[in-house]
Design an enzyme around this catalytic site. Structure first.
Site, mmCIF file in Angstrom:
data_model
loop_
_atom_site.group_PDB
_atom_site.id
_atom_site.type_symbol
_atom_site.label_atom_id
_atom_site.label_comp_id
_atom_site.label_asym_id
_atom_site.label_seq_id
_atom_site.Cartn_x
_atom_site.Cartn_y
_atom_site.Cartn_z
ATOM 1 N N HIS A 138 -60.620 1.517 -1.320
ATOM 2 C CA HIS A 138 -59.195 1.225 -1.451
ATOM 3 C C HIS A 138 -58.473 1.497 -0.137
ATOM 4 O O HIS A 138 -58.649 2.554 0.449
ATOM 5 C CB HIS A 138 -58.607 2.078 -2.581
ATOM 6 C CG HIS A 138 -57.207 1.748 -2.903
ATOM 7 N ND1 HIS A 138 -56.280 2.713 -3.195
ATOM 8 C CD2 HIS A 138 -56.553 0.563 -2.990
ATOM 9 C CE1 HIS A 138 -55.115 2.142 -3.444
ATOM 10 N NE2 HIS A 138 -55.258 0.834 -3.331
ATOM 11 N N ASN A 142 -56.054 -16.012 11.460
ATOM 12 C CA ASN A 142 -56.502 -14.622 11.447
ATOM 13 C C ASN A 142 -55.797 -13.869 10.334
ATOM 14 O O ASN A 142 -54.592 -14.051 10.126
ATOM 15 C CB ASN A 142 -56.164 -13.930 12.771
ATOM 16 C CG ASN A 142 -56.636 -14.705 13.977
ATOM 17 O OD1 ASN A 142 -57.824 -14.964 14.113
ATOM 18 N ND2 ASN A 142 -55.710 -15.109 14.839
ATOM 19 N N ASP A 183 -60.297 -16.367 13.781
ATOM 20 C CA ASP A 183 -60.734 -17.628 14.366
ATOM 21 C C ASP A 183 -61.637 -17.352 15.562
ATOM 22 O O ASP A 183 -61.847 -16.194 15.943
ATOM 23 C CB ASP A 183 -59.523 -18.500 14.745
ATOM 24 C CG ASP A 183 -58.587 -17.855 15.761
ATOM 25 O OD1 ASP A 183 -59.059 -17.174 16.696
ATOM 26 O OD2 ASP A 183 -57.366 -18.054 15.637
ATOM 27 N N HIS A 213 -48.005 -11.397 16.268
ATOM 28 C CA HIS A 213 -49.367 -11.486 16.803
ATOM 29 C C HIS A 213 -49.749 -10.241 17.611
ATOM 30 O O HIS A 213 -50.854 -9.713 17.446
ATOM 31 C CB HIS A 213 -49.483 -12.749 17.667
ATOM 32 C CG HIS A 213 -50.828 -12.975 18.268
ATOM 33 N ND1 HIS A 213 -51.944 -13.279 17.513
ATOM 34 C CD2 HIS A 213 -51.243 -12.945 19.562
ATOM 35 C CE1 HIS A 213 -52.990 -13.433 18.318
ATOM 36 N NE2 HIS A 213 -52.585 -13.232 19.563
#
Length: 131
Positions: free
Chosen positions: A20, A122, A28, A98
């Site tokens: 958990h 991603n 990618d 990003h």
């Protein structure tokens, strides 16, 4: 010989070891992967295997509590964003920049590199529980 489920030994081991809140990256072909990260490289050729195909296989065995995606995916790669939403219709998707996403890769158990040749394909999968 294993006859069903995830056949890749490394991915099967990683998924079996997830607990958990543990995190697993799926990316990618172009995402820079930290040198100290456990890497499973599935990239065979351009778009082989596809990002969404790898997600679907992993999801058959991994309980996912939350998906962390890059904010840029929705506008820079709407087709992949739509695939993420289709693969995880009932799972919360958190969107982060990003640059922040790349920093979070230092916290994942492993990163699976696909052959996806489109940008911002991603995610980080956050492990859930089955009870």
């Amino acid at each position: 010989m294993k006859k069903c489920g995830i056949l890749n030994r490394d991915i099967s081991e990683i998924v079996a070891g997830m607990g958990h809140t543990d995190m697993l990256g799926v990316c990618d072909a172009g995402l820079p992967i930290p040198s100290n990260a456990r890497r499973v490289d599935l990239a065979l050729s351009e778009n082989n295997p596809r990002f969404a195909d790898v997600l679907r296989v992993i999801l058959r065995e991994l309980s996912v509590e939350k998906v962390i995606a890059e904010q840029e995916t929705e506008t820079q790669n709407p087709a992949v964003y739509q695939e993420i939403m289709e693969v995880f219709p009932d799972t919360p998707v958190e969107k982060i920049p990003h640059a922040e996403f790349k920093k979070m890769l230092g916290q994942v158990k492993a990163i699976i590199r696909t052959g996806e040749f489109t940008p911002y394909a991603n995610v980080i999968l956050v492990g859930g529980v089955v009870y």
